[in-house]
Design a protein around this motif. Structure first.
Motif, PDB file in Angstrom:
ATOM      1  N   ILE A 156    -133.284  26.841 -20.344  1.00 63.97           N
ATOM      2  CA  ILE A 156    -134.674  26.598 -20.766  1.00 63.97           C
ATOM      3  C   ILE A 156    -134.901  25.117 -21.012  1.00 63.97           C
ATOM      4  N   GLU A 157    -133.929  24.458 -21.615  1.00 65.95           N
ATOM      5  CA  GLU A 157    -134.071  23.032 -21.891  1.00 65.95           C
ATOM      6  C   GLU A 157    -134.125  22.219 -20.598  1.00 65.95           C
ATOM      7  N   PHE A 158    -133.318  22.612 -19.614  1.00 64.91           N
ATOM      8  CA  PHE A 158    -133.291  21.900 -18.336  1.00 64.91           C
ATOM      9  C   PHE A 158    -134.637  21.982 -17.626  1.00 64.91           C
ATOM     10  N   ILE A 159    -135.320  23.104 -17.777  1.00 65.00           N
ATOM     11  CA  ILE A 159    -136.588  23.316 -17.091  1.00 65.00           C
ATOM     12  C   ILE A 159    -137.762  22.733 -17.864  1.00 65.00           C
ATOM     13  N   THR A 160    -137.682  22.689 -19.192  1.00 64.60           N
ATOM     14  CA  THR A 160    -138.854  22.355 -20.008  1.00 64.60           C
ATOM     15  C   THR A 160    -138.779  20.992 -20.695  1.00 64.60           C
ATOM     16  N   GLU A 161    -137.646  20.316 -20.657  1.00 62.83           N
ATOM     17  CA  GLU A 161    -137.515  19.047 -21.369  1.00 62.83           C
ATOM     18  C   GLU A 161    -137.746  17.847 -20.456  1.00 62.83           C
ATOM     19  N   MET A 162    -138.063  16.717 -21.091  1.00 60.08           N
ATOM     20  CA  MET A 162    -138.186  15.461 -20.364  1.00 60.08           C
ATOM     21  C   MET A 162    -136.797  14.877 -20.113  1.00 60.08           C
ATOM     22  N   PRO A 163    -136.634  14.082 -19.048  1.00 66.32           N
ATOM     23  CA  PRO A 163    -135.331  13.447 -18.799  1.00 66.32           C
ATOM     24  C   PRO A 163    -135.050  12.354 -19.825  1.00 66.32           C
ATOM     25  N   ARG A 164    -133.766  12.138 -20.067  1.00 71.17           N
ATOM     26  CA  ARG A 164    -133.344  11.107 -21.006  1.00 71.17           C
ATOM     27  C   ARG A 164    -132.166  10.332 -20.426  1.00 71.17           C
ATOM     28  N   SER A 165    -131.933   9.145 -20.983  1.00 69.45           N
ATOM     29  CA  SER A 165    -130.764   8.321 -20.629  1.00 69.45           C
ATOM     30  C   SER A 165    -130.640   8.130 -19.124  1.00 69.45           C
ATOM     31  N   ARG A 166    -131.718   7.696 -18.521  1.00 72.07           N
ATOM     32  CA  ARG A 166    -131.747   7.443 -17.075  1.00 72.07           C
ATOM     33  C   ARG A 166    -131.334   8.668 -16.280  1.00 72.07           C
ATOM     34  N   MET A 167    -131.779   9.812 -16.725  1.00 74.78           N
ATOM     35  CA  MET A 167    -131.623  11.092 -16.057  1.00 74.78           C
ATOM     36  C   MET A 167    -130.205  11.651 -16.130  1.00 74.78           C
ATOM     37  N   THR A 168    -129.358  11.123 -17.013  1.00 77.06           N
ATOM     38  CA  THR A 168    -128.031  11.715 -17.210  1.00 77.06           C
ATOM     39  C   THR A 168    -128.078  12.813 -18.258  1.00 77.06           C
ATOM     40  N   GLU A 169    -129.198  12.928 -18.972  1.00 78.19           N
ATOM     41  CA  GLU A 169    -129.372  13.974 -19.979  1.00 78.19           C
ATOM     42  C   GLU A 169    -130.795  14.506 -19.887  1.00 78.19           C
ATOM     43  N   GLY A 170    -131.053  15.584 -20.610  1.00 78.13           N
ATOM     44  CA  GLY A 170    -132.391  16.157 -20.659  1.00 78.13           C
ATOM     45  C   GLY A 170    -132.684  17.059 -19.471  1.00 78.13           C
ATOM     46  N   GLY A 171    -133.985  17.248 -19.217  1.00 82.73           N
ATOM     47  CA  GLY A 171    -134.413  18.184 -18.186  1.00 82.73           C
ATOM     48  C   GLY A 171    -135.149  17.525 -17.048  1.00 82.73           C
ATOM     49  N   ILE A 172    -135.759  18.365 -16.224  1.00 82.35           N
ATOM     50  CA  ILE A 172    -136.462  17.887 -15.024  1.00 82.35           C
ATOM     51  C   ILE A 172    -137.912  18.396 -15.008  1.00 82.35           C
ATOM     52  N   TYR A 173    -138.471  18.641 -16.168  1.00 79.44           N
ATOM     53  CA  TYR A 173    -139.823  19.197 -16.248  1.00 79.44           C
ATOM     54  C   TYR A 173    -140.860  18.347 -15.509  1.00 79.44           C
ATOM     55  N   PRO A 174    -140.882  17.013 -15.676  1.00 76.79           N
ATOM     56  CA  PRO A 174    -141.877  16.219 -14.935  1.00 76.79           C
ATOM     57  C   PRO A 174    -141.723  16.340 -13.418  1.00 76.79           C
ATOM     58  N   ALA A 175    -140.484  16.471 -12.935  1.00 78.11           N
ATOM     59  CA  ALA A 175    -140.269  16.600 -11.495  1.00 78.11           C
ATOM     60  C   ALA A 175    -140.778  17.944 -10.975  1.00 78.11           C
ATOM     61  N   ILE A 176    -140.617  18.994 -11.781  1.00 75.62           N
ATOM     62  CA  ILE A 176    -141.136  20.308 -11.391  1.00 75.62           C
ATOM     63  C   ILE A 176    -142.659  20.275 -11.305  1.00 75.62           C
ATOM     64  N   VAL A 177    -143.285  19.710 -12.328  1.00 74.43           N
ATOM     65  CA  VAL A 177    -144.745  19.631 -12.357  1.00 74.43           C
ATOM     66  C   VAL A 177    -145.259  18.770 -11.200  1.00 74.43           C
ATOM     67  N   GLY A 178    -144.606  17.634 -10.952  1.00 71.26           N
ATOM     68  CA  GLY A 178    -145.020  16.761  -9.859  1.00 71.26           C
ATOM     69  C   GLY A 178    -144.915  17.435  -8.505  1.00 71.26           C
ATOM     70  N   THR A 179    -143.858  18.216  -8.295  1.00 67.70           N
ATOM     71  CA  THR A 179    -143.693  18.929  -7.028  1.00 67.70           C
ATOM     72  C   THR A 179    -144.793  19.968  -6.837  1.00 67.70           C
ATOM     73  N   LEU A 180    -145.124  20.691  -7.893  1.00 68.02           N
ATOM     74  CA  LEU A 180    -146.204  21.685  -7.809  1.00 68.02           C
ATOM     75  C   LEU A 180    -147.544  21.014  -7.522  1.00 68.02           C
ATOM     76  N   TYR A 181    -147.788  19.855  -8.136  1.00 68.44           N
ATOM     77  CA  TYR A 181    -149.021  19.114  -7.858  1.00 68.44           C
ATOM     78  C   TYR A 181    -149.099  18.730  -6.382  1.00 68.44           C
ATOM     79  N   LEU A 182    -147.982  18.281  -5.827  1.00 66.57           N
ATOM     80  CA  LEU A 182    -147.965  17.880  -4.416  1.00 66.57           C
ATOM     81  C   LEU A 182    -148.238  19.070  -3.494  1.00 66.57           C
ATOM     82  N   ILE A 183    -147.605  20.204  -3.792  1.00 64.45           N
ATOM     83  CA  ILE A 183    -147.815  21.396  -2.962  1.00 64.45           C
ATOM     84  C   ILE A 183    -149.281  21.821  -3.001  1.00 64.45           C
ATOM     85  N   ILE A 184    -149.828  21.919  -4.207  1.00 65.74           N
ATOM     86  CA  ILE A 184    -151.216  22.361  -4.354  1.00 65.74           C
ATOM     87  C   ILE A 184    -152.181  21.362  -3.714  1.00 65.74           C
ATOM     88  N   GLY A 185    -151.960  20.076  -3.980  1.00 63.49           N
ATOM     89  CA  GLY A 185    -152.867  19.047  -3.458  1.00 63.49           C
ATOM     90  C   GLY A 185    -152.857  18.969  -1.943  1.00 63.49           C
TER      91      GLY A 185
END
Length: 285
Positions: free
Chosen positions: A44-73
């Motif tokens: 859940i944290e991987f899917i819903t959290e923001m990335p941290r420490s230059r993407m070595t920690e945290g999640g990928i939520y912004p990347a998921i949202v951005g990909t969905l925006y691109l598909i829809i747009g």
């Protein structure tokens, strides 16, 4: 002679089964490899959290949202344009040099490398029109990328509608546009949606066009408008796998990102297939 024909038929069917089995086997191996290496990173944290420490920690939520925006747009722009272009080429245009040139242009665009579309998007949308590196620029670029596929699929769907349907409608005094809208399109919609389904995977997986038009590797926030930069799963995965000094440390995140991307494409395809099935059921009633 009969026995030879039967033997040839069995050999042909055998070769087809072997080819199909090999394709399915390759797909299953790839899926197993990604799932077995990526499932441990999914949470859940991987899917819903923001990335941290230059993407070595945290999640990928912004990347998921951005990909969905691109598909829809991109689908929102490409589908209407592709369908309208297909209707014009199939129902209204007459054979000639102009139509031939348009058909050749569509064929050439379908085979153009995606990086060329990225360069065009950079020059046209980012620079000339002033949209900047943004969701809008990337979506328009991806829309151009998938437009030939949608046009071709829509044309094929329209051509499968029997001419008798058109002739019977016109014989009743119905206008050509009313015939297309109420007789031809309802029969062709399932095939047209197939073109959109084929395009979804390409939109979700393209890296070069979005790299040049707005994608960012590390942007721990959500875009607040269509003019904002964004994160996206394919570019994010590319950078994780090829750049930086912590490639080994981020390897689980790489496979987790790839698995999430596959799941998103699968879910969007399921929605599109459901819509197509709905229209097919309506036609059978």
């Amino acid at each position: 002679m009969f026995s030879n024909a039967k033997l040839n038929e069995k050999i042909a069917f055998g070769l087809l089964k072997i080819a199909t089995g090999m394709v399915v086997a390759f797909v299953l191996v790839i899926l197993y490899y990604i799932v077995s290496n990526g499932y441990s990173a999914i949470s859940i944290e991987f899917i819903t959290e923001m990335p941290r420490s230059r993407m070595t920690e945290g999640g990928i939520y912004p990347a998921i949202v951005g990909t969905l925006y691109l598909i829809i747009g991109s689908i929102a722009v490409a589908m209407p344009l592709g369908m309208l272009a297909a209707i014009y080429l199939t129902e209204y245009s007459k054979p000639g040099k102009t139509t031939w040139a348009i058909e050749m242009a569509i064929n050439n665009l379908a085979g153009t490398p995606s990086v060329v579309f990225g360069l065009f998007g950079l020059a046209m949308f980012v620079k000339y029109l002033g949209f900047g590196a943004s969701i809008l620029s990337a979506s328009l670029t991806l829309a151009l990328l998938i437009l030939p596929v949608i046009i071709r699929a829509s044309q094929e769907a329209l051509l499968t509608v029997p001419k008798e349907y058109r002739e019977a409608s016109l014989a009743l005094g119905v206008t050509k546009w009313e015939t297309i809208r109420k007789v031809v399109l309802p029969s062709a919609i399932p095939g047209m949606i197939t073109g959109a389904i084929l395009s979804i995977g390409r939109v979700a997986g393209e890296t070069a066009p979005i790299l040049l038009t707005g994608a960012a590797y590390f942007l721990p926030r959500l875009p607040d408008s269509i003019y904002s930069q964004f994160m996206a799963l394919p570019y994010h995965l590319y950078v994780l796998a090829t750049s930086g000094t912590s490639i080994a440390q981020t390897r689980p995140i790489q496979y987790g990102t790839a698995l999430i991307l596959l799941i998103i494409v699968l879910c969007v395809n399921i929605v599109a297939v459901s819509v197509r099935s709905h229209y097919r059921k309506k036609l059978k009633r």
